[in-house]
Design a protein around this motif. Structure first.
Motif, PDB file in Angstrom:
ATOM      1  N   THR A   1       0.832  -1.203   0.000  1.00 22.14           N
ATOM      2  CA  THR A   1       0.000   0.000   0.000  1.00 22.14           C
ATOM      3  C   THR A   1       0.866   1.253   0.000  1.00 22.14           C
ATOM      4  N   GLN A   2       1.891   1.298   0.840  1.00 22.17           N
ATOM      5  CA  GLN A   2       2.796   2.448   0.863  1.00 22.17           C
ATOM      6  C   GLN A   2       3.518   2.608  -0.464  1.00 22.17           C
ATOM      7  N   PHE A   3       3.906   1.503  -1.073  1.00 18.91           N
ATOM      8  CA  PHE A   3       4.562   1.588  -2.378  1.00 18.91           C
ATOM      9  C   PHE A   3       3.596   2.136  -3.419  1.00 18.91           C
ATOM     10  N   GLY A   4       2.326   1.739  -3.317  1.00 16.81           N
ATOM     11  CA  GLY A   4       1.324   2.275  -4.233  1.00 16.81           C
ATOM     12  C   GLY A   4       1.149   3.775  -4.076  1.00 16.81           C
TER      13      GLY A   4
ATOM     14  N   GLY B   1      -6.413   7.300 -12.392  1.00 16.01           N
ATOM     15  CA  GLY B   1      -5.565   6.276 -12.986  1.00 16.01           C
ATOM     16  C   GLY B   1      -4.229   6.118 -12.304  1.00 16.01           C
ATOM     17  N   TYR B   2      -3.358   7.120 -12.463  1.00 13.49           N
ATOM     18  CA  TYR B   2      -1.996   7.019 -11.949  1.00 13.49           C
ATOM     19  C   TYR B   2      -1.941   7.063 -10.420  1.00 13.49           C
ATOM     20  N   GLY B   3      -2.899   7.765  -9.799  1.00 13.32           N
ATOM     21  CA  GLY B   3      -2.913   7.820  -8.345  1.00 13.32           C
ATOM     22  C   GLY B   3      -3.604   6.630  -7.730  1.00 13.32           C
ATOM     23  N   SER B   4      -4.870   6.400  -8.131  1.00 11.94           N
ATOM     24  CA  SER B   4      -5.682   5.359  -7.486  1.00 11.94           C
ATOM     25  C   SER B   4      -5.312   3.950  -7.922  1.00 11.94           C
ATOM     26  N   GLY B   5      -4.844   3.782  -9.159  1.00 10.93           N
ATOM     27  CA  GLY B   5      -4.546   2.436  -9.659  1.00 10.93           C
ATOM     28  C   GLY B   5      -3.556   1.683  -8.795  1.00 10.93           C
ATOM     29  N   PRO B   6      -2.323   2.200  -8.625  1.00  8.75           N
ATOM     30  CA  PRO B   6      -1.351   1.480  -7.782  1.00  8.75           C
ATOM     31  C   PRO B   6      -1.802   1.365  -6.327  1.00  8.75           C
ATOM     32  N   TRP B   7      -2.387   2.450  -5.792  1.00  6.50           N
ATOM     33  CA  TRP B   7      -2.830   2.410  -4.392  1.00  6.50           C
ATOM     34  C   TRP B   7      -3.904   1.346  -4.189  1.00  6.50           C
ATOM     35  N   LEU B   8      -4.884   1.271  -5.111  1.00  4.03           N
ATOM     36  CA  LEU B   8      -5.994   0.348  -4.947  1.00  4.03           C
ATOM     37  C   LEU B   8      -5.518  -1.102  -5.001  1.00  4.03           C
ATOM     38  N   ILE B   9      -4.592  -1.402  -5.912  1.00  2.07           N
ATOM     39  CA  ILE B   9      -4.065  -2.763  -5.994  1.00  2.07           C
ATOM     40  C   ILE B   9      -3.326  -3.124  -4.704  1.00  2.07           C
ATOM     41  N   GLY B  10      -2.514  -2.192  -4.210  1.00  2.00           N
ATOM     42  CA  GLY B  10      -1.812  -2.435  -2.951  1.00  2.00           C
ATOM     43  C   GLY B  10      -2.776  -2.571  -1.778  1.00  2.00           C
ATOM     44  N   PHE B  11      -3.808  -1.728  -1.752  1.00  2.00           N
ATOM     45  CA  PHE B  11      -4.797  -1.769  -0.670  1.00  2.00           C
ATOM     46  C   PHE B  11      -5.558  -3.082  -0.678  1.00  2.00           C
ATOM     47  N   PHE B  12      -6.016  -3.530  -1.856  1.00  2.00           N
ATOM     48  CA  PHE B  12      -6.730  -4.801  -1.935  1.00  2.00           C
ATOM     49  C   PHE B  12      -5.851  -5.945  -1.428  1.00  2.00           C
ATOM     50  N   THR B  13      -4.573  -5.924  -1.829  1.00  2.00           N
ATOM     51  CA  THR B  13      -3.669  -6.997  -1.441  1.00  2.00           C
ATOM     52  C   THR B  13      -3.429  -7.020   0.065  1.00  2.00           C
TER      53      THR B  13
ATOM     54  N   PHE C   1       0.037   8.469  -5.769  1.00  2.00           N
ATOM     55  CA  PHE C   1      -0.415   9.774  -5.294  1.00  2.00           C
ATOM     56  C   PHE C   1       0.721  10.775  -5.110  1.00  2.00           C
ATOM     57  N   ALA C   2       1.926  10.341  -4.742  1.00  2.00           N
ATOM     58  CA  ALA C   2       3.039  11.274  -4.585  1.00  2.00           C
ATOM     59  C   ALA C   2       3.263  12.048  -5.866  1.00  2.00           C
ATOM     60  N   PHE C   3       3.110  11.375  -6.978  1.00  2.00           N
ATOM     61  CA  PHE C   3       3.260  12.020  -8.284  1.00  2.00           C
ATOM     62  C   PHE C   3       1.966  12.682  -8.739  1.00  2.00           C
TER      63      PHE C   3
END
Length: 453
Positions: free
Chosen positions: A51-54, A382-394, A59-61
């Protein structure tokens, strides 16, 4: 630079502009996505969760990329677009190179914000430049070529990153006074950041084209209230494109960021090898998808289909939907690569078409700001929620990093029907906006010509 009788630059010069902006766009995506391949090493060094990596890669970017994008769009619609891109390119290249010196999650997070601020200059200014350099019946192709920076940049991010990771095992670490040694992932960031600084100088080899299709005979800066009124008047047309394509970006970028984790966890492929293989696939399938999208949009638009661009955008989810759902559960690694290549082709198809669709229904002095709104949607969703959501689900829904494949499939199951529904919702409104804008520009041309007659 000479112009032809239509007021557009010479074709050879216009395509030189496309080529240069393509190279710059490519570097922007290398700088943006290189962290995806470096993820396992960064996660191990900083001891962070999926999640932090996401959050770090998304979102950092994305947040600052979109916020400053709106400010940069105001500049792009009234001042030097060339100078704006040059300043942004210099900033994001410096921030990427400086990321190699990060010694904590927080420091790297802040430097990635700097990358987002710099890259916010590019999309509004580049799209505005190209919209004034090509007639609208060729604009989709031009913008699709420019948008090849997305898959080429992504591919090179994986190829370069993969190569550097492999080479770093036999190369000594670099000692930086005051910062210690630069390891594998730090050297990759330094290597991809420095060339952009030199590339900044090439922006001054192009000139500003004449602004066309404005709301008045002169290209003055418009009040925000006027832009807002226009956007709200065509809200359904704009929203269908912006939100529909954002769900494509959510799946595409989220998958890319966790690609190295996926192949390492389920197929035993090391990040360096995964990067080189995917990069080799993406550098072929990505541009094919973009050129296919541009060709179809221009061809159908010439045939008189006013909703041509929406039709092409709908091809994308119909093409990648099933592959994205089944790919996470396939056992054979070779088959996974093949299916991933097919999915990648269709995920890349919308980018140039979406840019062109927004340009042809937008007056000149609003184009940068409308593109900034589009970037805001695709970046946050896309760029913010996509990585975060995958990390959050996992981490939180499934509670096991070995359930990453279920997270990837779940995001595909959510985003694909959402994309199709939104594009269908905005389809008729877009066609109506095309007709309305064509009539407005004809009336404006007659108004400009009358005093001289």
């Amino acid at each position: 630079m000479s112009s032809n009788q239509t007021g557009y630059p010479r074709p050879a010069y216009a395509w030189y502009m496309v080529a240069l902006l393509l190279v710059i766009y490519t570097f922007s995506f290398i700088d943006r996505q290189i962290l995806g391949l470096l993820g396992p090493a960064i996660k191990a060094d900083f001891g962070i969760s999926d999640t932090q990596f996401g959050v770090l890669t998304g979102f950092a970017f994305a947040v600052f990329y979109t916020v400053f994008g709106l400010f940069c769009a105001r500049i792009a619609d009234s001042r030097s677009r060339r100078g704006l891109i040059a300043a942004g390119l210099l900033l994001w290249s410096l921030m990427t190179a400086a990321s190699s010196l990060a010694r904590s999650f927080t420091t790297l997070f802040l430097l990635r914000i700097g990358v987002g601020v710099g890259e916010a200059t590019l999309a509004p200014a580049a799209n505005s430049l190209l919209a004034d350099s090509f007639p609208k019946e060729r604009l989709s192709t031009a913008l699709s070529v420019y948008s090849m920076g997305i898959p080429i940049g992504s591919a090179l991010a994986f190829i370069v990153g993969g190569t550097v990771i492999d080479l770093a095992e036999t190369m000594p670490d670099i000692a930086i006074p005051g910062f210690g040694l630069l390891g594998n992932w730090q050297k990759a960031l330094l290597m991809v950041g420095l060339p952009g600084i030199l590339l900044t100088l090439l922006m001054f080899t192009i000139k500003e084209p004449i602004r066309k299709g404005g709301v008045a005979s002169e290209s003055a800066s418009l009040p925000v209230s006027v832009v807002a009124k226009h956007v709200l008047g065509r809200f359904r047309a704009y929203a269908g494109i912006c939100f529909g394509v954002s769900f494509v970006a959510m799946l595409g970028f989220g998958t890319l960021i966790f690609l190295a984790f996926f192949f390492y966890r389920y197929h035993g492929v090391m990040p360096g090898e995964a990067g080189k293989v995917f990069g080799s696939i993406s550098i072929i399938t990505g541009p094919i998808g973009l050129l296919l999208g541009g060709y179809l949009a221009d061809s159908w638009f010439k045939e008189g289909k006013k909703d041509a661009h929406i039709r092409v955008l709908l091809v994308a989810p119909l093409g990648y939907g099933i592959p994205a759902l089944i790919l996470p559960f396939m056992q054979d690694t070779t088959t996974v690569w093949v299916v991933l290549g097919l999915s990648n082709l269709f995920i890349n198809l919308p980018s140039g078409v979406a840019f062109a669709a927004l340009q042809i229904i937008t007056p000149n002095q609003m184009r940068g700001q409308v593109i900034a709104l589009y970037v805001l949607c695709t970046s946050i969703i896309g760029y913010g929620s996509g990585p975060w959501l995958i990390g959050f689900f996992t981490d939180y829904l499934f509670g096991d990093e070995m359930m990453l494949n279920y997270s990837l499939a779940l995001v595909a199951a959510i985003t694909t029907p959402a994309c199709i529904g939104l594009l269908l919702w905005g389809r008729k409104a877009f066609a109506a906006a095309v007709v309305e804008e064509e009539e407005r520009q004809k009336a404006l041309a007659q108004t400009v010509e009358t005093p001289a007659s």
